[in-house]
Design a protein around this motif. Sequence first.
Motif, PDB file in Angstrom:
ATOM      1  N   LEU A  38       0.850  -1.181   0.000  1.00  0.00           N
ATOM      2  CA  LEU A  38       0.000   0.000   0.000  1.00  0.00           C
ATOM      3  C   LEU A  38       0.884   1.228   0.000  1.00  0.00           C
ATOM      4  CD1 LEU A  38      -2.609  -1.031   2.708  1.00  0.00           C
ATOM      5  CD2 LEU A  38      -2.855  -1.132   0.234  1.00  0.00           C
ATOM      6  N   SER A  39       0.547   2.158  -0.843  1.00  0.00           N
ATOM      7  CA  SER A  39       1.343   3.387  -0.821  1.00  0.00           C
ATOM      8  C   SER A  39       0.784   4.314   0.241  1.00  0.00           C
ATOM      9  CB  SER A  39       1.344   4.065  -2.191  1.00  0.00           C
ATOM     10  OG  SER A  39       0.076   4.558  -2.489  1.00  0.00           O
ATOM     11  N   MET A  40       1.667   4.890   0.982  1.00  0.00           N
ATOM     12  CA  MET A  40       1.284   5.819   2.034  1.00  0.00           C
ATOM     13  C   MET A  40       1.310   7.222   1.467  1.00  0.00           C
ATOM     14  SD  MET A  40       0.741   3.921   4.639  1.00  0.00           S
ATOM     15  CE  MET A  40       0.701   5.077   5.972  1.00  0.00           C
ATOM     16  N   PRO A  41       0.319   8.035   1.793  1.00  0.00           N
ATOM     17  CA  PRO A  41       0.350   9.413   1.318  1.00  0.00           C
ATOM     18  C   PRO A  41       1.507  10.162   1.959  1.00  0.00           C
ATOM     19  CG  PRO A  41      -1.466   9.100   2.866  1.00  0.00           C
ATOM     20  CD  PRO A  41      -0.837   7.748   2.615  1.00  0.00           C
ATOM     21  N   LEU A  42       2.051  11.098   1.213  1.00  0.00           N
ATOM     22  CA  LEU A  42       3.101  11.936   1.765  1.00  0.00           C
ATOM     23  C   LEU A  42       2.520  12.821   2.845  1.00  0.00           C
ATOM     24  CD1 LEU A  42       4.896  13.087  -1.499  1.00  0.00           C
ATOM     25  CD2 LEU A  42       5.659  11.364   0.131  1.00  0.00           C
ATOM     26  N   ALA A  43       3.308  13.106   3.859  1.00  0.00           N
ATOM     27  CA  ALA A  43       2.854  14.001   4.915  1.00  0.00           C
ATOM     28  C   ALA A  43       2.662  15.394   4.328  1.00  0.00           C
ATOM     29  CB  ALA A  43       3.872  14.042   6.042  1.00  0.00           C
ATOM     30  N   VAL A  44       1.529  15.987   4.593  1.00  0.00           N
ATOM     31  CA  VAL A  44       1.246  17.335   4.126  1.00  0.00           C
ATOM     32  C   VAL A  44       1.372  18.269   5.319  1.00  0.00           C
ATOM     33  CG1 VAL A  44      -0.492  18.848   3.124  1.00  0.00           C
ATOM     34  CG2 VAL A  44      -0.271  16.496   2.323  1.00  0.00           C
ATOM     35  N   HIS A  45       2.160  19.290   5.156  1.00  0.00           N
ATOM     36  CA  HIS A  45       2.366  20.252   6.227  1.00  0.00           C
ATOM     37  C   HIS A  45       1.221  21.254   6.225  1.00  0.00           C
ATOM     38  CE1 HIS A  45       4.531  22.767   9.037  1.00  0.00           C
ATOM     39  NE2 HIS A  45       4.237  23.807   8.266  1.00  0.00           N
ATOM     40  N   ALA A  46       0.477  21.311   7.293  1.00  0.00           N
ATOM     41  CA  ALA A  46      -0.618  22.270   7.395  1.00  0.00           C
ATOM     42  C   ALA A  46      -0.060  23.630   7.809  1.00  0.00           C
ATOM     43  CB  ALA A  46      -1.636  21.788   8.409  1.00  0.00           C
ATOM     44  N   ALA A  47      -0.524  24.659   7.149  1.00  0.00           N
ATOM     45  CA  ALA A  47      -0.102  26.013   7.498  1.00  0.00           C
ATOM     46  C   ALA A  47      -0.662  26.374   8.866  1.00  0.00           C
ATOM     47  CB  ALA A  47      -0.588  26.997   6.449  1.00  0.00           C
ATOM     48  N   PRO A  48       0.109  27.107   9.672  1.00  0.00           N
ATOM     49  CA  PRO A  48      -0.393  27.530  10.983  1.00  0.00           C
ATOM     50  C   PRO A  48      -1.615  28.443  10.835  1.00  0.00           C
ATOM     51  CG  PRO A  48       1.966  27.988  10.769  1.00  0.00           C
ATOM     52  CD  PRO A  48       1.469  27.565   9.420  1.00  0.00           C
ATOM     53  N   ALA A  49      -2.468  28.427  11.830  1.00  0.00           N
ATOM     54  CA  ALA A  49      -3.644  29.296  11.830  1.00  0.00           C
ATOM     55  C   ALA A  49      -3.220  30.743  12.078  1.00  0.00           C
ATOM     56  CB  ALA A  49      -4.618  28.844  12.917  1.00  0.00           C
ATOM     57  N   LEU A  50      -3.983  31.661  11.553  1.00  0.00           N
ATOM     58  CA  LEU A  50      -3.748  33.074  11.787  1.00  0.00           C
ATOM     59  C   LEU A  50      -4.032  33.384  13.253  1.00  0.00           C
ATOM     60  CD1 LEU A  50      -2.921  35.537  10.061  1.00  0.00           C
ATOM     61  CD2 LEU A  50      -5.341  35.979   9.692  1.00  0.00           C
ATOM     62  N   ALA A  51      -3.173  34.163  13.867  1.00  0.00           N
ATOM     63  CA  ALA A  51      -3.345  34.560  15.266  1.00  0.00           C
ATOM     64  C   ALA A  51      -4.592  35.435  15.401  1.00  0.00           C
ATOM     65  CB  ALA A  51      -2.115  35.326  15.740  1.00  0.00           C
ATOM     66  N   PRO A  52      -5.139  35.555  16.614  1.00  0.00           N
ATOM     67  CA  PRO A  52      -6.261  36.473  16.815  1.00  0.00           C
ATOM     68  C   PRO A  52      -5.876  37.891  16.377  1.00  0.00           C
ATOM     69  CG  PRO A  52      -5.898  35.135  18.774  1.00  0.00           C
ATOM     70  CD  PRO A  52      -4.747  34.872  17.837  1.00  0.00           C
ATOM     71  N   ALA A  53      -6.845  38.652  15.896  1.00  0.00           N
ATOM     72  CA  ALA A  53      -6.600  39.997  15.375  1.00  0.00           C
ATOM     73  C   ALA A  53      -5.829  40.864  16.368  1.00  0.00           C
ATOM     74  CB  ALA A  53      -7.918  40.663  14.994  1.00  0.00           C
ATOM     75  N   SER A  54      -6.071  40.699  17.644  1.00  0.00           N
ATOM     76  CA  SER A  54      -5.400  41.522  18.658  1.00  0.00           C
ATOM     77  C   SER A  54      -3.900  41.243  18.761  1.00  0.00           C
ATOM     78  CB  SER A  54      -6.050  41.316  20.029  1.00  0.00           C
ATOM     79  OG  SER A  54      -5.909  39.955  20.418  1.00  0.00           O
ATOM     80  N   GLU A  55      -3.445  40.130  18.179  1.00  0.00           N
ATOM     81  CA  GLU A  55      -2.026  39.762  18.218  1.00  0.00           C
ATOM     82  C   GLU A  55      -1.323  39.979  16.880  1.00  0.00           C
ATOM     83  OE1 GLU A  55      -1.617  35.740  19.647  1.00  0.00           O
ATOM     84  OE2 GLU A  55      -3.168  36.059  21.168  1.00  0.00           O
TER      85      GLU A  55
END
Length: 154
Positions: A4-21
């Motif tokens: 079985l071929s394993m999917p490559l790990a996909v790097h998720a982009a970090p979430a945007l910080a709260p507007a106040s930061e």
Amino acid sequence: MLMLSMPLAVHAAPALAPASEQADAIHVTKAARKMELLRDGKILRTYHVALGGAPAGHKRQQGDQRTPEGHYTITYRNAQSRYHLSLRASYPNAADRARASKRGVDPGGDIMIHGATPPGYAGDWTEGCVAVTNAQIEEIWRLVPVGTPIRIDP
């Protein structure tokens, strides 16, 4: 035997910080190889940056390896960048296009703040972009929304 071929790990982009930061401005000083993220005129973060391979002077045309100088805006966030993550600056602006047109050259484009600088690396290596380490671009990604003004000084 079934493989079985394993999917490559996909790097998720970090979430945007709260507007106040979030940063409300970016200031790059090319001579000092320094980028500051600002909020209400106060420095939130400072980063050492790598620039284009021929950084002195304002970008004049495609391929000159200069990092532009002037006032721009972050227009796009690319989570699929070949340089880990990237934030696109609005270069070329109308004045940049007019100067290039007068000279009969392409002003270039795709000026980004992006990752891929090895930790501890001190040289300039981009085609005109502003580069930081992957860990730093992840932090910057969280703090810089589309629409953030960026000023690049000599």
